[in-house]
Design a protein around this motif. Structure first.
Motif, mmCIF file in Angstrom:
data_model
loop_
_atom_site.group_PDB
_atom_site.id
_atom_site.type_symbol
_atom_site.label_atom_id
_atom_site.label_comp_id
_atom_site.label_asym_id
_atom_site.label_seq_id
_atom_site.Cartn_x
_atom_site.Cartn_y
_atom_site.Cartn_z
ATOM 1 N N MET A 14 13.361 -1.761 -24.029
ATOM 2 C CA MET A 14 13.054 -3.358 -24.101
ATOM 3 C C MET A 14 12.042 -3.485 -24.952
ATOM 4 N N LYS A 15 11.497 -2.665 -25.477
ATOM 5 C CA LYS A 15 10.165 -2.716 -26.257
ATOM 6 C C LYS A 15 9.057 -3.826 -25.884
ATOM 7 N N VAL A 16 8.641 -3.705 -24.553
ATOM 8 C CA VAL A 16 7.544 -4.599 -23.815
ATOM 9 C C VAL A 16 6.378 -3.638 -23.822
ATOM 10 N N ASP A 17 5.130 -4.413 -23.391
ATOM 11 C CA ASP A 17 3.940 -3.972 -23.383
ATOM 12 C C ASP A 17 3.923 -3.291 -22.070
ATOM 13 N N VAL A 18 3.376 -2.038 -22.236
ATOM 14 C CA VAL A 18 3.422 -1.084 -20.763
ATOM 15 C C VAL A 18 2.137 -1.111 -20.267
ATOM 16 N N ALA A 19 0.939 -1.654 -20.449
ATOM 17 C CA ALA A 19 -0.390 -1.817 -20.048
ATOM 18 C C ALA A 19 -0.478 -1.912 -18.493
ATOM 19 N N TYR A 20 0.202 -2.985 -18.164
ATOM 20 C CA TYR A 20 0.298 -3.394 -16.691
ATOM 21 C C TYR A 20 0.784 -2.186 -15.852
ATOM 22 N N TYR A 21 1.946 -1.713 -16.280
ATOM 23 C CA TYR A 21 2.657 -0.736 -15.545
ATOM 24 C C TYR A 21 1.887 0.609 -15.594
ATOM 25 N N CYS A 22 1.094 0.908 -16.607
ATOM 26 C CA CYS A 22 0.150 1.987 -16.507
ATOM 27 C C CYS A 22 -0.885 1.752 -15.452
ATOM 28 N N THR A 23 -1.406 0.474 -15.425
ATOM 29 C CA THR A 23 -2.200 0.276 -14.345
ATOM 30 C C THR A 23 -1.789 0.445 -12.805
ATOM 31 N N MET A 24 -0.361 0.027 -12.549
ATOM 32 C CA MET A 24 0.287 0.099 -11.547
ATOM 33 C C MET A 24 0.249 1.855 -10.980
ATOM 34 N N THR A 79 0.700 -1.136 -0.140
ATOM 35 C CA THR A 79 0.076 -0.075 -0.092
ATOM 36 C C THR A 79 0.884 1.222 0.023
ATOM 37 N N ASN A 80 2.053 1.003 -0.110
ATOM 38 C CA ASN A 80 3.013 2.230 0.064
ATOM 39 C C ASN A 80 3.100 2.792 -1.495
ATOM 40 N N PRO A 81 2.454 4.183 -1.840
ATOM 41 C CA PRO A 81 2.606 4.686 -3.050
ATOM 42 C C PRO A 81 3.807 4.980 -3.684
ATOM 43 N N ARG A 82 4.600 5.185 -2.869
ATOM 44 C CA ARG A 82 6.133 5.614 -3.488
ATOM 45 C C ARG A 82 6.687 4.455 -3.947
ATOM 46 N N ALA A 83 6.387 3.167 -3.210
ATOM 47 C CA ALA A 83 6.993 2.012 -3.762
ATOM 48 C C ALA A 83 6.286 1.399 -5.214
ATOM 49 N N VAL A 84 5.014 1.628 -5.164
ATOM 50 C CA VAL A 84 4.290 1.095 -6.246
ATOM 51 C C VAL A 84 4.540 1.927 -7.599
ATOM 52 N N TYR A 85 4.454 3.259 -7.252
ATOM 53 C CA TYR A 85 4.943 4.140 -8.501
ATOM 54 C C TYR A 85 6.333 4.100 -8.901
ATOM 55 N N SER A 86 7.168 4.094 -8.072
ATOM 56 C CA SER A 86 8.779 3.803 -8.399
ATOM 57 C C SER A 86 8.832 2.464 -9.314
ATOM 58 N N LEU A 87 8.314 1.404 -8.927
ATOM 59 C CA LEU A 87 8.618 0.044 -9.652
ATOM 60 C C LEU A 87 7.793 0.427 -11.074
ATOM 61 N N ALA A 88 6.676 0.917 -10.927
ATOM 62 C CA ALA A 88 6.234 1.088 -12.192
ATOM 63 C C ALA A 88 6.761 2.255 -13.121
ATOM 64 N N SER A 89 7.249 3.229 -12.567
ATOM 65 C CA SER A 89 7.848 3.995 -13.213
ATOM 66 C C SER A 89 9.266 3.767 -13.991
ATOM 67 N N PHE A 90 9.917 2.983 -13.079
ATOM 68 C CA PHE A 90 11.074 2.166 -13.590
ATOM 69 C C PHE A 90 10.997 1.402 -14.792
ATOM 70 N N HIS A 91 9.924 0.759 -14.817
ATOM 71 C CA HIS A 91 9.562 -0.220 -15.924
ATOM 72 C C HIS A 91 8.956 0.489 -17.149
ATOM 73 N N LEU A 92 8.223 1.589 -16.915
ATOM 74 C CA LEU A 92 7.681 2.429 -17.812
ATOM 75 C C LEU A 92 9.081 3.048 -18.629
ATOM 76 N N ASN A 93 9.947 3.358 -17.773
ATOM 77 C CA ASN A 93 11.221 4.284 -18.321
ATOM 78 C C ASN A 93 12.012 3.248 -19.408
ATOM 79 N N SER A 94 11.831 1.925 -18.627
ATOM 80 C CA SER A 94 12.969 0.683 -19.187
ATOM 81 C C SER A 94 12.379 0.470 -20.798
ATOM 82 N N ALA A 95 10.914 0.468 -20.546
ATOM 83 C CA ALA A 95 10.114 -0.145 -21.696
ATOM 84 C C ALA A 95 10.547 0.582 -22.962
ATOM 85 N N LYS A 96 11.035 1.764 -23.035
ATOM 86 C CA LYS A 96 11.390 2.389 -24.347
ATOM 87 C C LYS A 96 12.686 1.450 -24.855
#
Length: 190
Positions: free
Chosen positions: A160-170, A141-158
């Motif tokens: 790695m060419k992966v689907d970002v839908a799950y991380y947008c949900t995060m 339930t820590n918003p910084r933890a959830v956001y940071s994990l999602a943000s890291f994967h979203l920035n890495s997706a550029k």
């Protein structure tokens, strides 16, 4: 009798409503930081941390200010020193501070990564990912933890060419968690 009652009430209200040195110092440090004086804020936080060595919050903000300053200027000459100094502090507080310190660890390692992404990407990415995943595992339930994990994967997706839908949900989930977050601890990160 009336004068004695007024005196007792006055003393009681000063004791109850007066701010402690810790609160005053923390407010001053955060004001210094917000007004663009991070070195002064860090100096105040250092003094608070020395006087209250069991309280992780002043050290947390010190590391946070240094990391965010480094993220704003990753090509600065002292970034490597900041990363190393913060690694030592973070390691000391990981067990005591929980998820917040794992988020800071991820941020600090991200600072290391952006100093030279081409050569450090393969070694730093797993460290960063593990720090954020541990933070989420410790406190989902820590918003910084959830956001940071999602943000890291979203920035890495550029890269790695992966689907970002799950991380947008995060990210959406983290926004909800930010709105719901409450703490009784003074100056708890928010």
């Amino acid at each position: 009798m009336r004068k004695l009652f007024i005196l007792v009430c006055s003393v009681f209200s000063v004791v109850c409503f007066g701010q402690s040195k810790y609160e005053l110092g923390m407010q001053k440090a955060l004001q210094q930081w917000q007004s663009g004086q991070p070195k002064e804020a860090i100096a105040i936080l250092d003094r608070i941390a020395v006087s209250d060595q069991e309280n992780w919050i002043p050290v947390y903000y010190k590391v946070f200010i240094e990391v965010t300053g480094g993220l704003n200027n990753p090509k600065g000459t002292d970034v490597e020193d900041i990363v190393e100094r913060n690694r030592l502090l973070i390691e000391q507080w990981l067990e005591k501070g929980g998820a917040e310190w794992y988020v800071l660890k991820g941020m600090n390692e991200t600072l290391e990564l952006i100093t030279d992404p081409m050569s450090k990407g393969m070694t730093q990415s797993p460290i960063i990912n593990k720090a954020y995943e541990t933070a989420v595992a410790l406190d989902p339930t820590n918003p910084r933890a959830v956001y940071s994990l999602a943000s890291f994967h979203l920035n890495s997706a550029k890269f790695m060419k992966v689907d970002v839908a799950y991380y947008c949900t995060m990210v959406e989930k983290s926004i909800t968690l930010f709105d719901q977050q409450k703490s009784d601890v003074s100056f708890y990160p928010s």
